[in-house]
Design a protein around this motif. Structure first.
Motif, PDB file in Angstrom:
ATOM      1  N   SER A  27       0.811  -1.315  -0.167  1.00  0.00           N
ATOM      2  CA  SER A  27       0.059   0.204  -0.103  1.00  0.00           C
ATOM      3  C   SER A  27       0.836   1.246  -0.231  1.00  0.00           C
ATOM      4  O   SER A  27       0.468   2.320   0.401  1.00  0.00           O
ATOM      5  CB  SER A  27      -0.954  -0.077   1.307  1.00  0.00           C
ATOM      6  N   ILE A  28       2.210   1.008  -0.607  1.00  0.00           N
ATOM      7  CA  ILE A  28       2.902   2.331  -0.323  1.00  0.00           C
ATOM      8  C   ILE A  28       2.397   3.322  -1.748  1.00  0.00           C
ATOM      9  O   ILE A  28       2.096   2.555  -2.826  1.00  0.00           O
ATOM     10  CB  ILE A  28       4.381   1.842  -0.924  1.00  0.00           C
ATOM     11  N   PRO A  29       2.163   4.331  -1.793  1.00  0.00           N
ATOM     12  CA  PRO A  29       1.598   5.396  -2.698  1.00  0.00           C
ATOM     13  C   PRO A  29       2.514   5.418  -3.758  1.00  0.00           C
ATOM     14  O   PRO A  29       3.751   5.754  -3.443  1.00  0.00           O
ATOM     15  CB  PRO A  29       1.099   6.695  -1.894  1.00  0.00           C
ATOM     16  N   PHE A  30       2.301   5.397  -4.835  1.00  0.00           N
ATOM     17  CA  PHE A  30       3.100   5.600  -6.016  1.00  0.00           C
ATOM     18  C   PHE A  30       2.615   6.282  -7.159  1.00  0.00           C
ATOM     19  O   PHE A  30       1.413   6.042  -7.684  1.00  0.00           O
ATOM     20  CB  PHE A  30       3.722   4.225  -6.453  1.00  0.00           C
ATOM     21  N   GLY A  31       3.234   7.194  -7.875  1.00  0.00           N
ATOM     22  CA  GLY A  31       2.924   7.792  -9.259  1.00  0.00           C
ATOM     23  C   GLY A  31       1.687   8.726  -9.150  1.00  0.00           C
ATOM     24  O   GLY A  31       0.888   8.875 -10.102  1.00  0.00           O
ATOM     25  N   ARG A  35      -1.239   2.989  -5.668  1.00  0.00           N
ATOM     26  CA  ARG A  35      -0.547   2.000  -4.449  1.00  0.00           C
ATOM     27  C   ARG A  35       0.351   1.077  -5.169  1.00  0.00           C
ATOM     28  O   ARG A  35      -0.080   0.413  -6.265  1.00  0.00           O
ATOM     29  CB  ARG A  35      -1.562   1.532  -3.478  1.00  0.00           C
ATOM     30  N   LEU A  36       1.185   0.466  -4.577  1.00  0.00           N
ATOM     31  CA  LEU A  36       2.104  -0.470  -5.364  1.00  0.00           C
ATOM     32  C   LEU A  36       1.437  -1.626  -5.676  1.00  0.00           C
ATOM     33  O   LEU A  36       1.442  -2.145  -6.852  1.00  0.00           O
ATOM     34  CB  LEU A  36       3.519  -0.668  -4.608  1.00  0.00           C
ATOM     35  N   VAL A 126       7.117  -2.189  -9.628  1.00  0.00           N
ATOM     36  CA  VAL A 126       6.188  -1.375 -10.863  1.00  0.00           C
ATOM     37  C   VAL A 126       6.457  -1.997 -12.225  1.00  0.00           C
ATOM     38  O   VAL A 126       7.488  -2.333 -12.455  1.00  0.00           O
ATOM     39  CB  VAL A 126       6.502   0.059 -10.613  1.00  0.00           C
ATOM     40  N   CYS A 127       5.454  -2.604 -12.629  1.00  0.00           N
ATOM     41  CA  CYS A 127       5.724  -2.925 -14.019  1.00  0.00           C
ATOM     42  C   CYS A 127       4.381  -3.388 -14.899  1.00  0.00           C
ATOM     43  O   CYS A 127       3.082  -3.374 -14.039  1.00  0.00           O
ATOM     44  CB  CYS A 127       6.238  -4.431 -14.036  1.00  0.00           C
ATOM     45  N   ASN A 128       4.569  -3.638 -15.964  1.00  0.00           N
ATOM     46  CA  ASN A 128       3.368  -3.848 -16.796  1.00  0.00           C
ATOM     47  C   ASN A 128       3.547  -5.012 -17.426  1.00  0.00           C
ATOM     48  O   ASN A 128       4.035  -5.156 -18.698  1.00  0.00           O
ATOM     49  CB  ASN A 128       2.890  -2.380 -17.729  1.00  0.00           C
ATOM     50  N   ILE A 129       3.050  -6.243 -17.157  1.00  0.00           N
ATOM     51  CA  ILE A 129       3.218  -7.455 -17.738  1.00  0.00           C
ATOM     52  C   ILE A 129       1.740  -8.246 -17.993  1.00  0.00           C
ATOM     53  O   ILE A 129       0.884  -8.066 -17.387  1.00  0.00           O
ATOM     54  CB  ILE A 129       3.985  -8.267 -16.679  1.00  0.00           C
ATOM     55  N   GLU A 296       4.604  27.335  -7.713  1.00  0.00           N
ATOM     56  CA  GLU A 296       5.335  26.969  -8.913  1.00  0.00           C
ATOM     57  C   GLU A 296       5.838  25.498  -8.370  1.00  0.00           C
ATOM     58  O   GLU A 296       6.247  25.249  -7.356  1.00  0.00           O
ATOM     59  CB  GLU A 296       6.630  27.850  -8.943  1.00  0.00           C
ATOM     60  N   VAL A 297       5.698  24.651  -9.222  1.00  0.00           N
ATOM     61  CA  VAL A 297       6.083  23.288  -9.259  1.00  0.00           C
ATOM     62  C   VAL A 297       6.885  22.859 -10.415  1.00  0.00           C
ATOM     63  O   VAL A 297       6.411  22.978 -11.461  1.00  0.00           O
ATOM     64  CB  VAL A 297       4.737  22.377  -9.165  1.00  0.00           C
ATOM     65  N   TYR A 298       8.067  22.335 -10.177  1.00  0.00           N
ATOM     66  CA  TYR A 298       8.858  21.588 -11.242  1.00  0.00           C
ATOM     67  C   TYR A 298       9.724  20.293 -10.947  1.00  0.00           C
ATOM     68  O   TYR A 298       9.864  20.120  -9.780  1.00  0.00           O
ATOM     69  CB  TYR A 298      10.345  22.846 -11.356  1.00  0.00           C
ATOM     70  N   ASP A 299       9.462  19.568 -11.993  1.00  0.00           N
ATOM     71  CA  ASP A 299      10.210  18.194 -11.933  1.00  0.00           C
ATOM     72  C   ASP A 299       9.895  17.333 -10.754  1.00  0.00           C
ATOM     73  O   ASP A 299      10.259  17.019  -9.824  1.00  0.00           O
ATOM     74  CB  ASP A 299      11.815  18.424 -11.887  1.00  0.00           C
ATOM     75  N   SER A 300       8.281  17.501 -10.570  1.00  0.00           N
ATOM     76  CA  SER A 300       7.918  16.993  -9.325  1.00  0.00           C
ATOM     77  C   SER A 300       6.473  15.838  -9.529  1.00  0.00           C
ATOM     78  O   SER A 300       6.092  15.858 -10.579  1.00  0.00           O
ATOM     79  CB  SER A 300       7.247  17.825  -8.289  1.00  0.00           C
ATOM     80  N   VAL A 301       6.403  14.858  -8.641  1.00  0.00           N
ATOM     81  CA  VAL A 301       5.229  14.282  -8.803  1.00  0.00           C
ATOM     82  C   VAL A 301       4.193  14.389  -7.464  1.00  0.00           C
ATOM     83  O   VAL A 301       4.710  14.427  -6.445  1.00  0.00           O
ATOM     84  CB  VAL A 301       5.809  12.705  -8.349  1.00  0.00           C
ATOM     85  N   ILE A 302       3.170  14.908  -7.709  1.00  0.00           N
ATOM     86  CA  ILE A 302       2.073  15.584  -6.740  1.00  0.00           C
ATOM     87  C   ILE A 302       0.852  14.583  -6.765  1.00  0.00           C
ATOM     88  O   ILE A 302       0.257  14.481  -7.859  1.00  0.00           O
ATOM     89  CB  ILE A 302       1.686  16.881  -7.323  1.00  0.00           C
TER      90      ILE A 302
END
Lengths: 364, 396
Positions: A27-31, A35-36, A126-129, A296-302
């Motif tokens: 359940s780690i948040p990602f992307g 969640r994973l 994280v993968c798409n299989i 301002e937001v740069y190079d981030s994942v929000i």
């Protein structure tokens, strides 16, 4: 051939102690919104698997909350669907510690099932299989087990198993870091009845390691096949890795492979779309729904529901759900867990090869 | 079987012909609003939030998208084993089959559906407006006054009152006169097209209306005046929140802008959340050269160009150097590199070619509209106020 899915939700919890203090690795948040475990689950659902067991061990409240009835993965079903498999207490009052013990705990679930095959997967990657061609290959080659491997990832912290492959057949498994090119993903396809036999045998012999005690000694008499996955595959085995892989999503190719090639399902929240204010400036960032961006937001994942105040500058950050920043805040290379509040005028900085982590609910 | 106190009937069959290209292929209640909503999300969410869990949705015109969208009602928690949302289309009966002839006839044909739940009250709604309203308060008032019918009303500027059905009421809100689009309105209290009926009265007057061959089978024109004439007790219920008709291109545009400017309401208001069917899409991405200012952006968008004063639905692509200003872009539309879009509404899955020019600056009264699924070739021009529902060829 029909298959059911089996996901281990607590395997390797200890690799990211920061993020797993109050949750499972699954359940780690990602992307920004996932969640994973969404990746493992979506892979299965997209491959036509409609029955999935999730093996839990500890701290799984947030996982239960996330999965609910399984309806967001189309797994709320009368027939099959999602099964949460809580731990049994062992003979000496302890919970399972190895994969084999975990499997032993769910042998009831497995023996009641009717599917021919079991697709087993961890949830720290994280993968798409697509399992459809793998299942086909498994049947065609008359395999007992098909282990899915990837080309060696040079950046990975070595801790996994490496496979020697000869004409598709696994001829050696080694834990030696220098043992080769083929890294086992801990994702495999195995006959259900065969798996039940392996488990029973392992219990009788008192073995406890799935690879070392069960697979390694029987490489010759079992048909253990390898299947190479060529696309993106990364294990989240440290905070640094988590940070680096999150940032890779800003690359269009990776984003397409991971998030768009096949749908990644996740728990639906009825958030409104994100609002950008008059002074908002955003570059090279992935931003989820329900945010309000005034700065301002740069190079981030929000993530969802994040608020960025006026005059605030966020660079190279991962801000998880409901992080609130005040005005004139400067943040660089920070990972905030959920519900973090950063008050007006704060200056926070980590470094790209050492991101600074702020725990859930912290007020700074 | 336990009965339901109130059943809501939502009239969603209208063509919405004043939305032109936007409703060529879909019914008006299915038109997108505010990035992630469709108009019908508002009455449906209002019902659920007001504690009404049984809703009949009457569809007729181009129902495919709308039916798909409503589905089993799960996004609104209206997937119930008793009650829930039901799509009611016109049907063929043993001796007759007919389309819904008017709003009153649509309800008349579905009296058997209502009677299954044996409700005390029936709430009649339409799928034409953007508003957040607690219907339970209106029903409370209906009970307190003992009226046969309660009509929700809102105060409008007297200068615009002649566009509405106007209620003339006594001090306590009892209606003594009902005027449909009067030349010289006597009051500024306009009907919102939301009615609560005591069920038995509704059945009675619908049956009478059906028997009258001269009737146009419309609530506003026929049924309500007839009830008043017959001496039924009718009350108004005054609503004072945001309420906007989105029946025309200009009103749809300005209502979207109200949301953007915060004049409408906070759409994520936890206490009265508007729910909708969520797309499966990743977070949106804003590229290195992307600029987004004063806008609403939904999931799945990929923005490499410039977006200002605009609302983008999910999975919209804005190419490098493209400029989207003062516009509303529906799901899946693709704006090519260096295209310029200003004061426009771009429907779902439209492709705008590179360097194309859609609409014009400072033309708030002349919104350009590109209908669903069309393609505009590279360099093509669509003038301000133009409504397009077929592919557009290149320049010269």
């Amino acid at each position: 051939m029909s298959a059911l899915g089996l996901i281990f939700s607590n395997i390797h919890d200890s690799n990211m102690p920061e993020l797993t203090a109050k949750r499972t690795v699954a359940s780690i948040p990602f992307g920004g919104r996932y969640r994973l475990i969404d990746f493992a689950l979506s892979n299965m659902v997209n491959s036509g698997i409609t029955k999935v067991g999730v093996i839990t061990k500890s701290n799984y409240r947030s996982l239960m909350d996330h999965l609910g009835s399984g309806k967001d993965w189309d797994l709320a079903r009368h027939h099959g669907g999602l099964f949460i498999l809580p731990p049994f207490e062992g003979q000496n009052g302890s919970l399972y510690t190895t994969r084999l013990e975990a499997l032993k705990n769910v042998s009831g679930f497995l023996s009641k099932s009717e599917e021919d095959l079991v697709v087993m997967s961890d949830s720290d990657m994280v993968c798409n299989i697509d399992f459809k061609p793998i299942i086909k290959e498994h049947a065609k080659r008359n395999a007992d087990i098909t282990l899915i491997y990837v080309g060696r990832n040079k950046n990975s912290i070595a801790k996994g198993a490496y496979l020697s492959i000869d004409d598709g057949r696994v001829t050696g498994i080694s834990f030696d870091d220098n043992a080769g090119e083929n890294e086992y993903t801990n994702i495999c396809v195995i006959g259900r009845a065969f798996l039940l036999n392996l488990i029973a045998e392992a219990v009788a012999r008192g073995s406890n390691h799935f690879i070392k005690d069960v697979l390694q000694p029987r490489l010759k008499d079992l048909r253990i096949m390898g299947y190479k996955h060529d696309g993106y595959y990364e294990e989240m085995n440290s905070l640094q890795k988590y940070y680096d892989e999150s940032m890779k999503l800003l690359d269009a190719d990776i984003r397409n492979q991971v998030l768009k090639k096949a749908s990644v399902y996740t728990k639906v929240k009825d958030s409104s779309p994100t609002r950008y204010g008059d002074e908002a400036v955003v570059g090279n960032s992935l931003i989820a729904d329900g945010c309000v961006v005034e700065g301002e937001v740069y190079d981030s994942v929000i993530f969802r529901g994040v608020k960025i105040g006026k005059g605030t500058v966020v660079r190279n950050c991962i801000l998880m759900q409901n992080t609130i920043t005040g005005e004139k805040v400067n943040m660089n290379c920070i990972i905030t867990d959920k519900n973090v509040v950063v008050k007006d005028g704060r200056n926070l900085s980590g470094c790209e090869n050492h991101p600074f982590f702020i725990a859930k609910g912290t007020v700074i | 079987m336990n009965k339901k106190e109130c059943v809501a009937m939502l009239l969603a069959g209208g063509q919405g012909s004043r939305l032109y290209a936007l409703t060529n292929k879909i019914a008006k209640p299915a038109v997108t609003y505010g990035g992630k909503y469709r108009i019908i999300d508002f009455p449906l969410s209002n019902c659920v939030n007001s504690g009404i869990d049984t809703v009949g949705v009457m569809t007729q015109y181009q129902p495919l998208v709308l039916n798909d969208y409503i589905g089993n009602g799960e996004p609104w928690d209206l997937d119930r084993s008793y009650g829930g949302v039901h799509v009611l289309s016109p049907y063929q009966a043993k001796n007759s089959s007919e389309w819904y002839k008017g709003t009153a006839n649509a309800i008349y044909q579905n009296i058997p559906f209502i009677k299954r739940y044996d409700p005390e009250f029936v709430l009649i709604l339409s799928g034409d407006h953007i508003y957040k309203m607690d219907y339970s308060k209106m029903i409370e008032r209906h009970k307190a006054t003992g009226a046969a019918c309660t009509i929700a009303a809102i105060r409008v500027p007297l200068s615009e009152a002649s566009r509405f059905g106007i209620l003339n009421v006594k001090d306590d809100g009892e209606i003594y006169e009902f005027e449909e689009k009067p030349q010289k309105p006597k009051s500024d209290l306009a009907s919102m097209g939301i009615y609560v009926f005591t069920a038995d009265k509704l059945y009675k007057y619908l049956e009478e209306d059906e028997a009258n061959a001269l009737s146009s089978n419309d609530f506003g024109k026929d049924v309500l005046p007839k009830m008043l004439l017959s001496g039924e007790k009718m009350y108004s219920y005054t609503f004072d929140g945001y309420w906007k008709d989105v029946g025309t291109i200009n009103s749809l545009f300005s209502s979207n802008m109200d949301l953007l400017e915060g004049r409408a309401f906070e759409s994520d208001d936890g206490g009265w959340r508007i729910r909708s069917r969520n797309p499966i899409a990743p977070p949106h991405f804003i590229g290195k050269e992307g600029k987004v200012r004063h806008s609403i952006v939904s999931s799945g968008c990929e923005i490499e160009g410039e977006v200002t004063n605009s609302i983008l639905s999910h999975d919209v692509i804005v190419g490098k150097g493209a400029k989207v200003r003062n516009s509303i872009v529906f799901a899946g539309a693709r704006i090519g590199e260096n295209a310029v879009v200003d004061y426009s509404i771009i429907d779902e899955n439209v492709g705008v070619g590179k360097g194309a020019k859609i609409g014009k600056e400072n033309s708030e009264d002349k919104i350009a509209v590109l209908g669903r699924d069309i393609n505009v070739e590279d360099g093509a021009v669509v003038l301000a106020g133009e409504m397009v529902d077929g592919d557009v060829g290149g320049g010269l």
